[in-house]
Design an enzyme around this catalytic site. Structure first.
Site, PDB file in Angstrom:
ATOM      1  N   LYS A 104       0.725   4.931  -6.704  1.00 36.69           N
ATOM      2  CA  LYS A 104       0.343   5.926  -5.700  1.00 36.69           C
ATOM      3  C   LYS A 104      -0.081   7.255  -6.347  1.00 36.69           C
ATOM      4  CE  LYS A 104       3.221   3.987  -2.014  1.00 36.69           C
ATOM      5  NZ  LYS A 104       4.309   4.245  -1.040  1.00 36.69           N
TER       6      LYS A 104
ATOM      7  N   ARG B  52       8.313  -7.307  -6.410  1.00 37.32           N
ATOM      8  CA  ARG B  52       9.060  -6.443  -5.483  1.00 37.32           C
ATOM      9  C   ARG B  52      10.442  -6.122  -6.053  1.00 37.32           C
ATOM     10  NH1 ARG B  52       7.209  -5.221  -0.659  1.00 37.32           N
ATOM     11  NH2 ARG B  52       9.293  -4.936   0.210  1.00 37.32           N
TER      12      ARG B  52
ATOM     13  N   ASN C 149       7.158   7.418  -3.418  1.00 37.49           N
ATOM     14  CA  ASN C 149       8.018   6.513  -4.180  1.00 37.49           C
ATOM     15  C   ASN C 149       7.258   5.785  -5.285  1.00 37.49           C
ATOM     16  OD1 ASN C 149       6.529   4.777  -2.634  1.00 37.49           O
ATOM     17  ND2 ASN C 149       8.274   3.814  -1.607  1.00 37.49           N
TER      18      ASN C 149
ATOM     19  N   ARG D  84      10.613   2.286  -9.065  1.00 40.50           N
ATOM     20  CA  ARG D  84      10.704   3.384  -8.100  1.00 40.50           C
ATOM     21  C   ARG D  84      11.843   4.339  -8.463  1.00 40.50           C
ATOM     22  NH1 ARG D  84       9.488  -0.608  -3.048  1.00 40.50           N
ATOM     23  NH2 ARG D  84       7.246  -0.143  -2.821  1.00 40.50           N
TER      24      ARG D  84
ATOM     25  N   HIS E 170       3.390   0.877  -4.430  1.00 40.68           N
ATOM     26  CA  HIS E 170       3.376  -0.022  -3.278  1.00 40.68           C
ATOM     27  C   HIS E 170       3.193  -1.435  -3.804  1.00 40.68           C
ATOM     28  CE1 HIS E 170       2.029  -2.012   0.447  1.00 40.68           C
ATOM     29  NE2 HIS E 170       1.098  -2.553  -0.323  1.00 40.68           N
TER      30      HIS E 170
END
Length: 837
Positions: A209, A289, A319, A309, A322
């Protein structure tokens, strides 16, 4: 006892798989204490759970205890004494806590229950996890399994190599590691073909991000991802517009922070990554993930401090990253962000790749200083160097090659560079080789290459003070074929699979030949006699090992082949490897001699040293073919197999068939080749032709007349004319006895007429043969007179009239067939006839 009753009332007891499945089918948050049968549930949390139930009083919150020993799903939790609490949101794992930490348990349960309400009532995305400890165990097991599989393959390869070594025809073979395909090909002549249905790899999409990009964390994040064994298939920098961000996160549009999220995602550039893992990518979505960690940074720092994260995020919104939450989401996000990206397929599935060949040239200035470095880069880029040659171009050759660029500003500089020293010409092979090579070398203009492709060869190895770049590459399939033909013209060469390899490894060697791009124009199984074997090794005559070599080559069946390809002579010698198998195993371990050779004599294969030698020996072993200047092979008969057929008939029709049918090498040349042409070939043939004719004449002089009288008249007459060349096979012998000779009569008569004109030249070329033929003619006449009918008398007269033509023809036939030293005994004649065919 009351405590036990209270526990049962508070926590539902799960004792088997059926009860477990039923529990996970319920909606809401379920907190499960997983225990071992030998120690029972954790009693320390009873008061905490009771307090939670009393204070919250929510029907969506339930507690349970599960015995790991009796539930299949919990098999991996068996044998662990540390308390373990699994939290499931409507049957999906959302958190794992190990150890008795009352504050953490209390806080997490309250937060997760609140989140479960949002999922069920508001449609918020549920964050599903995989138990980190189990994930680590599975990764270790997978690595151990892979290591075990590699060890198993290594042992199998060593066993197969040992099997090769134990075979009598294989000898001492290198025990270096080789691929399964190589072993299967060498041992069995086969390779497993690819599956026809393509299976795409599982991939996932990750966005770094704007906050992480702005803070300079991109390289660190990518390094962490690669450390965990993920493969980055592609990356792209992209700044989302607000509309794109709104579309990308539309599943969150009902949440209160949605507009803030959209504004944040459009505030700066993001980094898009497409990830996979291993050969198939299976499970990559959930594994990524887990690596990212919980969305809430505070939770991530507390529960997964090693997650990305936790390390790089700022808060819940910022955070850092994604990640797609399912395969379907990954596919949708990839189509949205990278519409032109093609997902790779699992190796071994789908149609075989289309392999192209292209020409690459390294020009003199770069070759002088950077040859080894550039070759290494080429191989590291996945190109296979199939052809390689150092060439010194003349100015005319350079202008011919670049004639389409004549008139351009840098043409003279280009020609000057191309003729300033040796050029390295390479034939490269790879999937989509032409386009891949042009991308690898970079734009044509040096300035553009440095600006747009600084890692390209043209940018890295540019020549100072000139606009001529250092490498050349074909720009299309047609151009590649034409340019490869310029530097690597198609050639033909002779290949022999020796007796020590022909029996056991013939099919495997043929498969390797085809894999190397050779076309097998002709092939025959031949049992060489010593005369023909000596013709193959004229250059070794007089050497210490010569007699042993000839003995070996005449010890059994060999396979002789005519191979065609670009640069066929050098290409076949490269595939064979060095003559000494021990040296080959050290310096060319993939070569045939390294894999199958025993020693310098029994080294599996033989090949010609140069195109001229190849042409001579091909025409000697295959007298019915002609090697054309372009390397093509022209067959003088419609089919090689026709040589063995027998055509029986009488009269003129039978004679014509007999003329067309190549019953033997000498007969074919006798029937088709004029005497004048024979004289020319005799003169051009030089020393070998003279030597052969002389040897033939000596053997004729030694032949007992009585022995000739026992043979059919036509056969003896031909032996007289051909200097004992075994031109008559069994078919001709039968035809002669039955009186099928019109074609031979016509040919001899024609040769007689031409021989009157050419007689002086022929007498000079082969005096010994002519005298011998003249001496033998009366004996042939007497024998022929014993035959009945007017036809036999005419044959005898024609035979007497053509001694000079027969002598000239004899020398040519002997040279072409390579059999002038044959013994007259019937058994040996038959052996040589089989060899010639």
């Amino acid at each position: 006892m009351p405590a036990k009753k209270e526990q049962i009332q508070l926590q539902k007891e799960i004792l088997n798989q059926e009860m477990w499945d039923e529990l996970l089918s319920l909606e809401g948050l379920t907190v499960i204490d997983v225990y071992q049968k030998w120690c029972g549930p954790c009693a320390a949390v009873l008061s905490l759970f009771k307090r939670l139930r009393n204070e919250i009083g929510d029907d969506l919150l339930r507690f349970a205890v599960a015995e790991a020993d009796s539930i299949e799903t919990l098999e991996r939790y068996r044998g662990k004494c540390e308390p373990c609490f699994l939290r499931y949101g409507s049957g999906q794992l959302v958190n794992v806590v190990r150890g008795v930490n009352a504050p953490a348990l209390l806080k997490n349960v309250e937060r997760e229950l609140k989140q479960e309400h949002k999922v069920l009532e508001e449609g918020v995305e549920r964050v599903v996890i995989k138990d980190p400890l189990l994930a680590a165990f599975e990764a270790e097991e997978q690595q151990a399994a892979q290591a075990e599989e590699l060890e198993k393959k290594r042992l199998e390869e060593e066993a197969r190599i040992k099997e090769i070594k134990e075979l009598g025809d294989a000898g001492e073979v290198s025990v270096r590691p080789v691929s399964q395909g190589t072993v299967d090909t060498l041992m069995h002549g086969r390779q497993d073909g690819p599956q026809t249905e393509p299976v795409p790899k599982e991939v996932t999409v990750v966005l770094i991000k704007p906050d992480a990009v702005a803070n300079g964390h991109v390289d660190s994040i990518i390094a962490k991802i690669e450390e965990h064994g993920f493969e980055i298939l592609t990356t792209e920098d992209k700044t989302l517009t607000e509309d794109e961000a709104r579309e990308f996160y539309k599943q969150h549009e009902e949440e209160e922070h949605f507009e803030v999220l959209v504004t944040f995602m459009a505030s700066g550039p993001s980094k898009i990554l497409v990830l996979t893992r291993g050969d198939t990518g299976e499970g990559v979505v959930s594994e990524v993930r887990n690596l990212l960690g919980p969305k809430d940074i505070e939770v991530a720092k507390e529960e997964a401090p090693d997650s990305l994260r936790a390390q790089f995020g700022t808060d819940k919104k910022m955070n850092a990253m994604h990640g797609a939450d399912s395969k379907e989401t990954a596919a949708r996000e990839m189509a949205f962000l990278l519409p032109n990206f093609s997902v790779p397929i699992v190796p071994g599935t789908g149609p075989p790749p289309t392999i192209e060949k292209t020409l690459a040239l390294i020009r003199p200035s770069a070759l002088k200083d950077h040859k080894d470095e550039m070759l290494q880069k080429i191989q590291e880029a996945g190109f296979e160097v199939c052809l390689q040659k150092m060439v010194q171009l003349t100015e005319d050759q350079a202008k011919e090659f670049y004639k389409e660029q004549e008139g351009t500003p840098h043409f003279e500089d280009l020609i000057r560079e191309m003729t300033s020293g040796e050029v390295l010409a390479l034939g490269l092979a790879k999937e989509s080789a032409i386009q891949s090579w042009r991308e690898f070398i970079g734009p044509t203009t040096i300035d553009e290459a440095k600006e747009k492709a600084p890692d390209s060869l043209r940018a890295q190895y540019s020549i100072p003070d000139t606009q001529v770049n250092v490498v050349h590459g074909s720009d299309s399939v047609d151009t590649a074929e034409k340019e490869l033909g310029f530097f690597f013209p198609k050639q033909t060469t002779l290949a022999v699979i020796k007796p020590d390899a022909a029996g056991e490894h013939k099919e495997a060697i043929i498969e390797k030949i085809k894999e190397a791009g050779f076309n097998i124009s002709l092939q025959r199984d031949v049992e060489l006699n010593k005369e023909l074997a000596s013709k193959l090794y004229l250059e070794h005559e007089g050497k210490e090992f010569y007699e042993n070599l000839i003995d070996h080559m005449s010890s059994g069946l060999s396979m002789v082949m005519v191979l065609s390809r670009e640069d066929a002579v050098d290409g076949w010698r490269t595939l064979m490897g060095p003559t000494d198998p021990d040296y080959a195993r050290e310096h060319a371990p993939e070569s045939l001699r390294a894999l199958l050779g025993k020693d310098v004599l029994q080294n599996a294969v033989h090949g010609s040293s140069n195109p001229e030698e190849a042409k001579t020996r091909i025409e000697r072993l295959f007298p019915d073919v002609e090697v054309l200047p372009g390397g093509e092979v022209k067959d003088s008969v419609a089919s090689i197999s026709m040589e063995q057929s027998q055509v029986k008939g009488e009269g003129e029709e039978g004679g014509e068939e007999q003329t067309e049918q190549p019953a033997g090498e000498g007969e074919e040349q006798q029937a088709e080749q004029p005497a004048a042409e024979s004289g020319e070939q005799q003169a051009e043939g030089g020393e070998p032709a003279t030597e052969t004719a002389t040897e033939g004449g000596e053997q004729q002089a030694e032949q007992p007349p009585a022995e000739g009288g026992e043979k059919p008249a036509e056969e003896e007459t031909q032996q007289t004319q051909e200097g004992e060349t075994p031109a008559a096979d069994e078919a001709q012998a039968e035809q002669t006895q039955e009186g099928e000779t019109p074609a031979a009569d016509e040919a001899q008569a024609e040769q007689t007429q031409e021989g009157e004109e050419q007689k002086p030249a022929e007498e000079e070329a082969a005096p010994a043969t002519e005298e011998t033929a003249a001496e033998q003619a009366p004996a042939a006449e007497e024998t022929q007179q014993t035959q009945e009918g007017e036809e036999k008398k005419e044959e005898t007269e024609q035979t007497q009239d053509a001694p000079a033509a027969g002598g000239g023809e004899e020398a040519v036939a002997t040279e072409g067939g390579g059999e002038g030293d044959a013994k007259p005994e019937g058994g040996e004649e038959k052996t040589e006839e089989q060899t010639a065919s």
